[in-house]
Write a protein that holds these residues in place. Structure first.
Motif, PDB file in Angstrom:
ATOM      1  N   LEU A 185      39.434  71.478  55.129  1.00 31.25           N
ATOM      2  CA  LEU A 185      40.552  71.434  56.075  1.00 31.25           C
ATOM      3  C   LEU A 185      40.105  70.875  57.421  1.00 31.25           C
ATOM      4  O   LEU A 185      40.791  70.066  58.034  1.00 31.25           O
ATOM      5  CB  LEU A 185      41.164  72.828  56.253  1.00 31.25           C
ATOM      6  N   ARG A 186      38.937  71.271  57.889  1.00 32.28           N
ATOM      7  CA  ARG A 186      38.423  70.805  59.175  1.00 32.28           C
ATOM      8  C   ARG A 186      38.159  69.297  59.137  1.00 32.28           C
ATOM      9  O   ARG A 186      38.530  68.563  60.037  1.00 32.28           O
ATOM     10  CB  ARG A 186      37.137  71.540  59.553  1.00 32.28           C
ATOM     11  N   ARG A 187      37.533  68.849  58.056  1.00 29.61           N
ATOM     12  CA  ARG A 187      37.159  67.439  57.945  1.00 29.61           C
ATOM     13  C   ARG A 187      38.372  66.515  58.005  1.00 29.61           C
ATOM     14  O   ARG A 187      38.321  65.441  58.592  1.00 29.61           O
ATOM     15  CB  ARG A 187      36.393  67.203  56.648  1.00 29.61           C
ATOM     16  N   ALA A 234      34.896  61.772  50.915  1.00 32.08           N
ATOM     17  CA  ALA A 234      34.651  61.616  52.346  1.00 32.08           C
ATOM     18  C   ALA A 234      33.152  61.681  52.604  1.00 32.08           C
ATOM     19  O   ALA A 234      32.439  62.501  52.018  1.00 32.08           O
ATOM     20  CB  ALA A 234      35.356  62.723  53.117  1.00 32.08           C
ATOM     21  N   LEU A 235      32.682  60.788  53.460  1.00 28.60           N
ATOM     22  CA  LEU A 235      31.255  60.757  53.787  1.00 28.60           C
ATOM     23  C   LEU A 235      30.943  61.779  54.874  1.00 28.60           C
ATOM     24  O   LEU A 235      31.717  61.945  55.810  1.00 28.60           O
ATOM     25  CB  LEU A 235      30.854  59.363  54.278  1.00 28.60           C
ATOM     26  N   LYS A 283      35.431  58.259  56.952  1.00 28.58           N
ATOM     27  CA  LYS A 283      34.946  57.139  56.152  1.00 28.58           C
ATOM     28  C   LYS A 283      34.766  57.675  54.737  1.00 28.58           C
ATOM     29  O   LYS A 283      34.420  58.833  54.542  1.00 28.58           O
ATOM     30  CB  LYS A 283      33.618  56.636  56.702  1.00 28.58           C
ATOM     31  N   VAL A 284      35.002  56.815  53.753  1.00 28.44           N
ATOM     32  CA  VAL A 284      34.881  57.252  52.366  1.00 28.44           C
ATOM     33  C   VAL A 284      33.842  56.420  51.638  1.00 28.44           C
ATOM     34  O   VAL A 284      33.597  55.264  51.968  1.00 28.44           O
ATOM     35  CB  VAL A 284      36.234  57.169  51.615  1.00 28.44           C
ATOM     36  N   ILE A 324      25.834  59.005  54.335  1.00 24.25           N
ATOM     37  CA  ILE A 324      25.271  58.877  52.991  1.00 24.25           C
ATOM     38  C   ILE A 324      26.010  59.847  52.081  1.00 24.25           C
ATOM     39  O   ILE A 324      26.086  61.036  52.359  1.00 24.25           O
ATOM     40  CB  ILE A 324      23.754  59.199  52.994  1.00 24.25           C
ATOM     41  N   CYS A 325      26.544  59.329  50.997  1.00 23.54           N
ATOM     42  CA  CYS A 325      27.356  60.140  50.089  1.00 23.54           C
ATOM     43  C   CYS A 325      26.509  61.251  49.471  1.00 23.54           C
ATOM     44  O   CYS A 325      25.405  61.013  48.974  1.00 23.54           O
ATOM     45  CB  CYS A 325      27.968  59.266  48.994  1.00 23.54           C
ATOM     46  N   ASP A 326      27.063  62.469  49.463  1.00 26.68           N
ATOM     47  CA  ASP A 326      26.391  63.621  48.860  1.00 26.68           C
ATOM     48  C   ASP A 326      26.440  63.570  47.336  1.00 26.68           C
ATOM     49  O   ASP A 326      25.682  64.263  46.671  1.00 26.68           O
ATOM     50  CB  ASP A 326      27.039  64.924  49.316  1.00 26.68           C
ATOM     51  N   PHE A 327      27.318  62.736  46.785  1.00 30.96           N
ATOM     52  CA  PHE A 327      27.534  62.734  45.353  1.00 30.96           C
ATOM     53  C   PHE A 327      26.967  61.508  44.647  1.00 30.96           C
ATOM     54  O   PHE A 327      26.813  61.501  43.438  1.00 30.96           O
ATOM     55  CB  PHE A 327      29.035  62.864  45.056  1.00 30.96           C
ATOM     56  N   CYS A 328      26.701  60.442  45.389  1.00 27.67           N
ATOM     57  CA  CYS A 328      26.158  59.216  44.807  1.00 27.67           C
ATOM     58  C   CYS A 328      24.755  58.970  45.342  1.00 27.67           C
ATOM     59  O   CYS A 328      24.448  59.346  46.454  1.00 27.67           O
ATOM     60  CB  CYS A 328      27.036  58.022  45.156  1.00 27.67           C
TER      61      CYS A 328
END
Length: 139
Positions: free
Chosen positions: A28-30, A128-129, A120-121, A134-138
């Motif tokens: 929610l914050r992001r 969301a980045l 940013k995505v 740096i993406c946490d998932f990729c």
């Protein structure tokens, strides 16, 4: 105004997954959303804020987040849209009655602050980045 017809069930599920990964408060914050009062989106035993999930689902569909002021209507529109996609949205009638006088658009000050929140995505997974970029998932 966002084109909600671009949002489909997989986009909503991706937004829920992102909420699960970040935690509700950070999610929610992001994205600049407040906590839902009258509506709750239920999926697989978990509860979500329908407006925030729908707003972030737009990110997964188009790469652009919806601002809270673009979907603020007390939750009616988000609830109907998500229900039409086959999701369960529960209404707290008492909270809805108390919320109805507030269904006018939020103050411009809040809307202006929300515009600055567009994250940013990741171009690969559309999550969301974080601040690091740096993406946490990729990898």
């Amino acid at each position: 105004m966002p084109d909600w017809s671009l949002v489909s069930r997989p986009h909503v599920l991706a937004a829920m997954k992102e909420c699960d990964n970040l935690g509700s408060r950070e999610f929610l914050r992001r994205y600049g959303f407040g906590r839902a009062v009258a509506y709750t989106l239920w999926h697989q035993g978990e509860e979500y804020d329908p407006q925030a999930i729908l707003g972030v689902a737009l990110v997964h569909a188009t790469g652009t987040a919806a601002r809270p002021d673009e979907i603020y209507d007390g939750g009616d529109r988000a609830a109907k849209f998500l229900t039409d996609l086959g999701f369960d949205v529960v209404v707290n009638e008492e909270a809805l009655a108390a919320e109805k006088p507030r269904t006018a658009k939020p103050a411009k000050r809040k809307a202006a602050a929300a515009r600055d929140v567009t994250p940013k995505v990741c171009p690969t997974c559309h999550m969301a980045l974080p601040a690091s970029g740096i993406c946490d998932f990729c990898d």
